[in-house]
Write a protein that holds these residues in place. Structure first.
Motif, PDB file in Angstrom:
ATOM      1  N   GLU A   1       0.831  -1.193   0.000  1.00  0.00           N
ATOM      2  CA  GLU A   1       0.000   0.000   0.000  1.00  0.00           C
ATOM      3  C   GLU A   1       0.867   1.244   0.000  1.00  0.00           C
ATOM      4  N   HIS A   2       0.222   2.352  -0.311  1.00  0.00           N
ATOM      5  CA  HIS A   2       0.887   3.648  -0.324  1.00  0.00           C
ATOM      6  C   HIS A   2       0.456   4.404   0.920  1.00  0.00           C
ATOM      7  N   CYS A   3       1.406   4.732   1.782  1.00  0.00           N
ATOM      8  CA  CYS A   3       1.081   5.417   3.040  1.00  0.00           C
ATOM      9  C   CYS A   3       1.570   6.868   3.000  1.00  0.00           C
ATOM     10  N   ASP A   4       0.899   7.722   3.761  1.00  0.00           N
ATOM     11  CA  ASP A   4       1.351   9.100   3.858  1.00  0.00           C
ATOM     12  C   ASP A   4       2.490   9.204   4.869  1.00  0.00           C
ATOM     13  N   SER A   5       2.939  10.419   5.142  1.00  0.00           N
ATOM     14  CA  SER A   5       4.103  10.602   6.010  1.00  0.00           C
ATOM     15  C   SER A   5       3.840  10.170   7.450  1.00  0.00           C
ATOM     16  N   ASN A   6       2.571  10.031   7.812  1.00  0.00           N
ATOM     17  CA  ASN A   6       2.228   9.578   9.159  1.00  0.00           C
ATOM     18  C   ASN A   6       1.954   8.079   9.231  1.00  0.00           C
ATOM     19  N   GLY A   7       2.164   7.388   8.106  1.00  0.00           N
ATOM     20  CA  GLY A   7       1.951   5.957   8.076  1.00  0.00           C
ATOM     21  C   GLY A   7       0.517   5.545   7.819  1.00  0.00           C
ATOM     22  N   MET A   8      -0.352   6.509   7.475  1.00  0.00           N
ATOM     23  CA  MET A   8      -1.744   6.198   7.178  1.00  0.00           C
ATOM     24  C   MET A   8      -1.874   5.757   5.723  1.00  0.00           C
ATOM     25  N   ILE A   9      -2.666   4.712   5.492  1.00  0.00           N
ATOM     26  CA  ILE A   9      -2.845   4.199   4.140  1.00  0.00           C
ATOM     27  C   ILE A   9      -3.673   5.180   3.319  1.00  0.00           C
ATOM     28  N   GLU A  10      -3.098   5.635   2.185  1.00  0.00           N
ATOM     29  CA  GLU A  10      -3.819   6.526   1.289  1.00  0.00           C
ATOM     30  C   GLU A  10      -4.601   5.729   0.254  1.00  0.00           C
ATOM     31  N   ASP A  11      -3.979   4.717  -0.291  1.00  0.00           N
ATOM     32  CA  ASP A  11      -4.647   3.835  -1.244  1.00  0.00           C
ATOM     33  C   ASP A  11      -3.848   2.546  -1.355  1.00  0.00           C
ATOM     34  N   SER A  12      -4.417   1.553  -2.036  1.00  0.00           N
ATOM     35  CA  SER A  12      -3.791   0.229  -2.090  1.00  0.00           C
ATOM     36  C   SER A  12      -2.845   0.080  -3.268  1.00  0.00           C
ATOM     37  N   LEU A  13      -2.711   1.092  -4.104  1.00  0.00           N
ATOM     38  CA  LEU A  13      -1.831   1.024  -5.271  1.00  0.00           C
ATOM     39  C   LEU A  13      -0.738   2.072  -5.167  1.00  0.00           C
ATOM     40  N   ARG A  14       0.448   1.669  -5.579  1.00  0.00           N
ATOM     41  CA  ARG A  14       1.599   2.571  -5.528  1.00  0.00           C
ATOM     42  C   ARG A  14       1.946   3.152  -6.886  1.00  0.00           C
ATOM     43  N   TYR A  15       1.534   2.492  -7.966  1.00  0.00           N
ATOM     44  CA  TYR A  15       2.018   2.848  -9.295  1.00  0.00           C
ATOM     45  C   TYR A  15       0.857   3.049 -10.267  1.00  0.00           C
ATOM     46  N   PHE A  16       1.038   4.007 -11.201  1.00  0.00           N
ATOM     47  CA  PHE A  16       0.041   4.297 -12.215  1.00  0.00           C
ATOM     48  C   PHE A  16       0.728   4.548 -13.553  1.00  0.00           C
ATOM     49  N   TRP A  17      -0.046   4.424 -14.631  1.00  0.00           N
ATOM     50  CA  TRP A  17       0.542   4.432 -15.978  1.00  0.00           C
ATOM     51  C   TRP A  17       1.228   5.742 -16.327  1.00  0.00           C
ATOM     52  N   PHE A  18       0.770   6.868 -15.769  1.00  0.00           N
ATOM     53  CA  PHE A  18       1.355   8.155 -16.155  1.00  0.00           C
ATOM     54  C   PHE A  18       2.727   8.371 -15.528  1.00  0.00           C
ATOM     55  N   HIS A  19       3.155   7.436 -14.640  1.00  0.00           N
ATOM     56  CA  HIS A  19       4.520   7.488 -14.103  1.00  0.00           C
ATOM     57  C   HIS A  19       5.268   6.193 -14.428  1.00  0.00           C
ATOM     58  N   ALA A  20       4.844   5.513 -15.500  1.00  0.00           N
ATOM     59  CA  ALA A  20       5.530   4.296 -15.964  1.00  0.00           C
ATOM     60  C   ALA A  20       6.096   4.562 -17.351  1.00  0.00           C
ATOM     61  N   PHE A  21       7.330   4.150 -17.590  1.00  0.00           N
ATOM     62  CA  PHE A  21       8.033   4.486 -18.827  1.00  0.00           C
ATOM     63  C   PHE A  21       8.690   3.243 -19.413  1.00  0.00           C
ATOM     64  N   GLN A  22       8.388   2.959 -20.668  1.00  0.00           N
ATOM     65  CA  GLN A  22       8.945   1.787 -21.329  1.00  0.00           C
ATOM     66  C   GLN A  22      10.452   1.939 -21.528  1.00  0.00           C
ATOM     67  N   PHE A  23      11.159   0.833 -21.337  1.00  0.00           N
ATOM     68  CA  PHE A  23      12.601   0.797 -21.624  1.00  0.00           C
ATOM     69  C   PHE A  23      12.833  -0.153 -22.785  1.00  0.00           C
ATOM     70  N   ILE A  24      13.472   0.387 -23.832  1.00  0.00           N
ATOM     71  CA  ILE A  24      13.848  -0.385 -25.005  1.00  0.00           C
ATOM     72  C   ILE A  24      15.362  -0.302 -25.164  1.00  0.00           C
ATOM     73  N   GLU A  25      15.990  -1.430 -25.249  1.00  0.00           N
ATOM     74  CA  GLU A  25      17.445  -1.472 -25.369  1.00  0.00           C
ATOM     75  C   GLU A  25      17.890  -0.889 -26.702  1.00  0.00           C
ATOM     76  N   THR A  26      18.815   0.070 -26.680  1.00  0.00           N
ATOM     77  CA  THR A  26      19.324   0.676 -27.902  1.00  0.00           C
ATOM     78  C   THR A  26      20.758   1.159 -27.689  1.00  0.00           C
ATOM     79  N   LEU A  27      21.541   1.070 -28.730  1.00  0.00           N
ATOM     80  CA  LEU A  27      22.920   1.584 -28.709  1.00  0.00           C
ATOM     81  C   LEU A  27      23.024   2.954 -29.374  1.00  0.00           C
ATOM     82  N   SER A  28      21.900   3.567 -29.682  1.00  0.00           N
ATOM     83  CA  SER A  28      21.896   4.874 -30.355  1.00  0.00           C
ATOM     84  C   SER A  28      22.614   5.918 -29.493  1.00  0.00           C
ATOM     85  N   SER A  29      23.489   6.669 -30.122  1.00  0.00           N
ATOM     86  CA  SER A  29      24.215   7.719 -29.412  1.00  0.00           C
ATOM     87  C   SER A  29      23.315   8.929 -29.222  1.00  0.00           C
ATOM     88  N   ILE A  30      23.586   9.655 -28.151  1.00  0.00           N
ATOM     89  CA  ILE A  30      22.803  10.843 -27.833  1.00  0.00           C
ATOM     90  C   ILE A  30      23.269  12.025 -28.659  1.00  0.00           C
TER      91      ILE A  30
END
Length: 400
Positions: free
Chosen positions: A371-400
């Motif tokens: 669960e995801h708890c606030d700074s006082n240890g209270m449960i805010e919700d049962s999920l920690r992760y959502f799609w808008f903070h998830a990022f796909q990783f694709i292996e590549t050797l492309s130079s920057i």
């Protein structure tokens, strides 16, 4: 002995043969061979080698994701998605701390490159932003010149099949026009584009008007365009090469009182744009796919998570802050090279799960804190992760 030496000399002198050998080696070995000689270095760092080494640029190796962007220094996680020997997960997770990227947050990913910003886009909108483009595979990064003030969104556009160069699309607000009448306020925006080929920003076309509050965060690059989804105003797309702005046609909203579109996921995989919306509490839903000509959306997959809920009963609890939804989140829609390899990445309380979009089977990928708890240890919700903070990783050797 001389015969063996002669054979080695023939191999090392044959660039085509060396390339065929290198593209079959693990990335770690290839990166080590860069230091053998200048000849091998230039061979391995050439753009055409990166394209050949990554012959399947849509193959997602894993996901980076944050537990919450509401807190200072949110924790970054990485989970592998390939069914193979466990990669150097810790190595990927350490990349953002080993390089001088303190305080950076990932704001978008595209074909193996990450766009990182010094400040989360939802905070400090009028402060200067530092932007870094990072390739975590080769641990190479580039600090971009500072984008304009009034930044509303930074979006990475990269497709090695089109060009070895990447672009960053910056949207910034120039004027706000407020109205006392509902839904009649608007803002004027401009677009600036950074090109890795020139190493500089430049203005794009003329300014444009959009409804007040239009979001340019979380843009999705797909089929040569950046896509911005909005809950209450028009969703927009921007064709990067032609520098043309358009409106994304959206699925019809069911009749009833709806305060905006209830997005549960939008994202890209293998140059296909996907969308999921929920209008009722459900574990059955459709994954929509946009037609390439923007003529509309069609149902690509029909999903039934009933068996997942039976295996993980905590998933059937409703969100305390939104009882319309059950306790699961779609983190990513991943298309396989063959249709049988397509799957969802789901987060249910305490778990991350892989769900096949074809045979409906599922498997647990990893445990996470329950669960995801606030700074006082209270449960805010049962999920920690959502799609808008998830990022796909694709292996590549492309130079920057």
């Amino acid at each position: 002995m001389s015969g063996s030496t002669s054979s080695v000399d023939k191999v090392t002198a044959d660039d085509d043969l060396l390339t065929e050998i290198f593209i079959r080696l693990p990335v770690k070995s290839v990166l080590q061979f860069k230091s053998v000689s200048k000849h091998w270095f230039f061979l391995i760092t050439a753009p055409h080698f990166a394209r050949r080494r990554n012959s399947d640029p849509g193959s997602v190796s894993g996901l980076f994701f944050y537990s919450s962007m509401r807190r200072p220094n949110p924790e970054l996680k990485f989970i592998p998605l390939r069914n193979e020997r466990k990669p150097e997960v810790d190595s990927f997770s350490r990349t953002l701390t080993e390089l001088p990227l303190s305080g950076m947050a990932i704001i978008s990913s595209c074909r193996g490159l990450l766009c990182c910003s010094r400040y989360p886009e939802t905070e400090f909108p009028n402060r200067s932003h530092q932007c870094i483009i990072l390739n975590p595979t080769i641990k190479q990064f580039n600090l971009l010149p500072e984008p304009p003030a009034g930044l509303q969104g930074l979006n990475l556009a990269f497709d090695p099949s089109r060009s070895p160069h990447y672009k960053v699309v910056c949207v910034w607000c120039t004027v706000s026009i407020r109205s006392t009448k509902p839904y009649q306020s608007e803002e004027q925006y401009r677009i600036e584009i950074y090109s890795s080929e020139t190493g500089s920003w430049r203005g794009s076309a003329e300014s444009f008007a959009a409804d007040y509050g239009t979001q340019f965060l979380g843009g999705v690059y797909c089929n040569g365009a950046i896509h911005w989804f909005n809950t209450r105003s028009d969703s927009l797309y921007f064709e990067v090469e032609d520098e043309r702005l358009g409106i994304i046609p959206m699925p019809p909203v069911p009749s009833g009182e709806w305060d905006g579109r209830p997005f549960r996921y939008y994202g890209e995989s293998r140059d296909h744009l996907h969308l999921v919306e929920f209008y009722v509490p459900t574990t059955r839903f459709d994954v929509y796919e946009m037609e390439r000509d923007y003529s509309g959306w069609s149902v690509k997959y029909r999903v039934d998570l009933g068996e997942v809920g039976a295996a993980f009963p905590d998933m059937m609890q409703r969100f305390p802050w939104e009882p319309m939804y059950y306790s699961f989140a779609i983190l990513s829609v991943v298309r396989g090279e063959e249709e049988e390899g397509s799957f969802l990445v789901l987060h249910v309380p305490g778990k991350v799960v892989r769900y096949s979009l074809v045979d409906k089977s599922f498997e647990e990928l990893c445990d996470v804190a329950p669960e995801h708890c606030d700074s006082n240890g209270m449960i805010e919700d049962s999920l920690r992760y959502f799609w808008f903070h998830a990022f796909q990783f694709i292996e590549t050797l492309s130079s920057i």
